[in-house]
Design an enzyme around this catalytic site. Structure first.
Site, PDB file in Angstrom:
ATOM      1  N   GLY A  25      -5.160  22.333   2.176  1.00 35.45           N
ATOM      2  CA  GLY A  25      -5.902  21.198   2.727  1.00 35.45           C
ATOM      3  C   GLY A  25      -4.956  20.150   3.307  1.00 35.45           C
ATOM      4  CB  ALA A  26      -1.498  20.414   4.225  1.00 32.68           C
ATOM      5  CG  ASN A  40      -5.014  17.989  -1.036  1.00 25.34           C
ATOM      6  OD1 ASN A  40      -5.232  16.893  -1.561  1.00 25.34           O
ATOM      7  ND2 ASN A  40      -5.282  18.217   0.256  1.00 25.34           N
ATOM      8  CE1 TYR A  48     -14.859  16.139  -4.301  1.00 28.29           C
ATOM      9  CE2 TYR A  48     -15.473  14.142  -5.489  1.00 28.29           C
ATOM     10  CZ  TYR A  48     -14.525  14.896  -4.823  1.00 28.29           C
ATOM     11  OH  TYR A  48     -13.246  14.415  -4.668  1.00 28.29           O
ATOM     12  CB  ALA A 107     -20.585  20.322 -11.020  1.00 27.44           C
ATOM     13  CB  ALA A 108     -16.522  21.126  -7.674  1.00 24.89           C
ATOM     14  CE  LYS A 109     -12.153  17.324  -6.139  1.00 30.78           C
ATOM     15  NZ  LYS A 109     -10.996  18.115  -5.654  1.00 30.78           N
TER      16      LYS A 109
HETATM   17  N1  NAD Z   1     -10.080  10.529  -0.775  1.00 34.84           N
HETATM   18  C1  NAD Z   1     -10.431  10.225  -2.006  1.00 34.84           C
HETATM   19  O1  NAD Z   1     -10.874   9.095  -2.303  1.00 34.84           O
HETATM   20  C2  NAD Z   1     -10.272  11.227  -3.123  1.00 34.84           C
HETATM   21  C3  NAD Z   1     -10.476  10.787  -4.443  1.00 34.84           C
HETATM   22  C4  NAD Z   1     -10.352  11.720  -5.477  1.00 34.84           C
HETATM   23  C5  NAD Z   1     -10.013  13.040  -5.204  1.00 34.84           C
HETATM   24  N2  NAD Z   1      -9.836  13.436  -3.910  1.00 34.84           N
HETATM   25  C6  NAD Z   1      -9.523  14.856  -3.661  1.00 34.84           C
HETATM   26  O2  NAD Z   1      -8.275  14.947  -2.999  1.00 34.84           O
HETATM   27  C7  NAD Z   1      -8.295  16.061  -2.098  1.00 34.84           C
HETATM   28  C8  NAD Z   1      -7.990  15.598  -0.679  1.00 34.84           C
HETATM   29  O3  NAD Z   1      -8.916  14.584  -0.324  1.00 34.84           O
HETATM   30  P1  NAD Z   1      -8.950  13.964   1.146  1.00 34.84           P
HETATM   31  O4  NAD Z   1      -9.772  12.728   1.053  1.00 34.84           O
HETATM   32  O5  NAD Z   1      -7.570  13.917   1.697  1.00 34.84           O
HETATM   33  O6  NAD Z   1      -9.818  15.072   1.865  1.00 34.84           O
HETATM   34  P2  NAD Z   1      -9.954  15.419   3.444  1.00 34.84           P
HETATM   35  O7  NAD Z   1     -11.356  15.807   3.682  1.00 34.84           O
HETATM   36  O8  NAD Z   1      -9.387  14.295   4.234  1.00 34.84           O
HETATM   37  O9  NAD Z   1      -9.017  16.696   3.587  1.00 34.84           O
HETATM   38  C9  NAD Z   1      -9.382  17.892   2.982  1.00 34.84           C
HETATM   39  C10 NAD Z   1      -8.668  19.018   3.703  1.00 34.84           C
HETATM   40  O10 NAD Z   1      -9.076  20.236   3.080  1.00 34.84           O
HETATM   41  C11 NAD Z   1      -9.365  21.184   4.098  1.00 34.84           C
HETATM   42  N3  NAD Z   1     -10.305  22.173   3.607  1.00 34.84           N
HETATM   43  C12 NAD Z   1     -11.564  21.950   3.141  1.00 34.84           C
HETATM   44  N4  NAD Z   1     -12.147  23.111   2.834  1.00 34.84           N
HETATM   45  C13 NAD Z   1     -11.243  24.090   3.098  1.00 34.84           C
HETATM   46  C14 NAD Z   1     -11.261  25.501   2.996  1.00 34.84           C
HETATM   47  N5  NAD Z   1     -12.353  26.172   2.590  1.00 34.84           N
HETATM   48  N6  NAD Z   1     -10.158  26.192   3.356  1.00 34.84           N
HETATM   49  C15 NAD Z   1      -9.062  25.552   3.797  1.00 34.84           C
HETATM   50  N7  NAD Z   1      -8.987  24.222   3.930  1.00 34.84           N
HETATM   51  C16 NAD Z   1     -10.069  23.492   3.582  1.00 34.84           C
HETATM   52  C17 NAD Z   1      -9.943  20.360   5.238  1.00 34.84           C
HETATM   53  O11 NAD Z   1      -9.896  21.041   6.484  1.00 34.84           O
HETATM   54  C18 NAD Z   1      -9.065  19.119   5.194  1.00 34.84           C
HETATM   55  O12 NAD Z   1      -7.908  19.284   5.974  1.00 34.84           O
HETATM   56  C19 NAD Z   1      -9.681  16.694  -2.223  1.00 34.84           C
HETATM   57  O13 NAD Z   1      -9.626  17.738  -3.165  1.00 34.84           O
HETATM   58  C20 NAD Z   1     -10.520  15.542  -2.751  1.00 34.84           C
HETATM   59  O14 NAD Z   1     -11.660  15.998  -3.421  1.00 34.84           O
HETATM   60  C21 NAD Z   1      -9.953  12.557  -2.867  1.00 34.84           C
END
Ligand code: NAD
Length: 248
Positions: free
Chosen positions: A14-15, A87, A154, A156-158
């Site tokens: 997810g980079a 991620n 979400y 549940a998943a986390k």
């Molecule tokens: N932003 C927040 O406030 C926050 C808070 C707590 C946890 N998180 C967690 O941190 C992580 C990153 O969050 P973010 O806000 O940067 O998310 P984001 O949506 O900005 O980025 C997520 C990335 O994951 C990729 N992705 C999603 N599904 C995919 C799949 N099936 N295969 C390959 N790539 C996939 C997307 O294309 C995207 O590049 C996530 O797991 C999110 O749940 C975020």
């Protein structure tokens, strides 16, 4: 804090954007050989180009065959994985229970939880070739307390990511591989800015004792710490990095 990742092979899922992009950049700055794995080819390639010594791999992490092919590509070019950062995830809309279709339920669980299972299982042979492999999973405050502005699948998943972190830590400790999770609360990524209007953004910031959102770069620093030798005696933990919003 040892943040020297010279010669370390690092995989960040997810980079393409957000926390994953910031994390890949931080590992690149610390000398790592970085693989950015994402379903978004355009943004992922652009993010990889901005990181020194980085490669983009296109992959839908919910598809077993695609995950196997991504890990095979890493094996061919680097032969091992030292750090795996699971991620990928998030949720597109804060839908309530009755608005959640079965398709949406599976989509969110697959992207946030099944992806961690598939990627970790496929990467294990390469992690075993490392001297002290590290796995860092992105959990969430949502998985600790539920809270608001989120969605049932979400949450549940986390919660599942936190549990899977403990299960994997137990299973892999004997092999010297540590597994930890981070539970951020509100990180101001493009996705969050899209999801919430200005009053919701302000209300969230006000609900955090430290009074602001966390930046993706701040989360990245924690990922690097958990991946470093300084964190070598820590495993199975979910680290709350939430500005004081939830105190266990
Ligand atoms: N932003 C927040 O406030 C926050 C808070 C707590 C946890 N998180 C967690 O941190 C992580 C990153 O969050 P973010 O806000 O940067 O998310 P984001 O949506 O900005 O980025 C997520 C990335 O994951 C990729 N992705 C999603 N599904 C995919 C799949 N099936 N295969 C390959 N790539 C996939 C997307 O294309 C995207 O590049 C996530 O797991 C999110 O749940 C975020």
């Amino acid at each position: 804090m040892n943040q020297d990742f010279d010669d370390r092979v690092v995989v960040v899922t997810g980079a393409a954007v957000g926390i994953g992009k910031a994390t890949a950049a931080a590992f690149g700055n610390a000398g790592g050989t970085v693989y950015l794995v994402d379903i978004d080819a355009d943004a992922g390639s652009a993010s990889a180009r901005a990181v020194e010594n980085a490669t983009f791999i296109h992959c839908d992490l919910t598809e077993e065959d695609e995950v196997a092919a991504a890990v095979e590509a890493i094996d061919q070019s680097s032969g091992r994985i030292d750090v795996l950062v699971n991620n990928a995830g998030g949720f597109p809309e804060a839908l309530g229970l009755e608005d959640t279709s079965i398709e949406e339920w599976h989509r969110i669980l697959d992207a946030n939880l099944t992806s961690v299972f598939l990627m970790t299982r496929a990467s294990l042979p390469l992690l075993r070739r490392s001297e002290g492999g590290r796995i860092v999973n992105l959990g969430s405050l949502a998985g600790q307390t539920a809270g608001w502005q989120t969605a049932p699948p979400y949450v549940a998943a986390k919660a599942g990511v936190h549990g899977l972190t403990r299960a994997l830590a137990t299973e892999l400790a004997g092999e010297g591989i540590t597994v930890n999770a981070l539970a951020p609360s509100a990180v101001l990524t493009e996705r969050i800015a899209r999801l919430r209007d200005e009053s919701e953004l302000a209300a969230t910031a006000a609900s955090i004792p430290l009074g602001r959102y966390q930046s993706p770069e701040e989360v990245a620093e924690w990922v690097l710490f958990l991946s470093s030798s300084a964190a070598g005696f820590m495993t199975g933990q979910t680290v709350s990095v939430n500005g004081g919003r939830f105190m266990a």
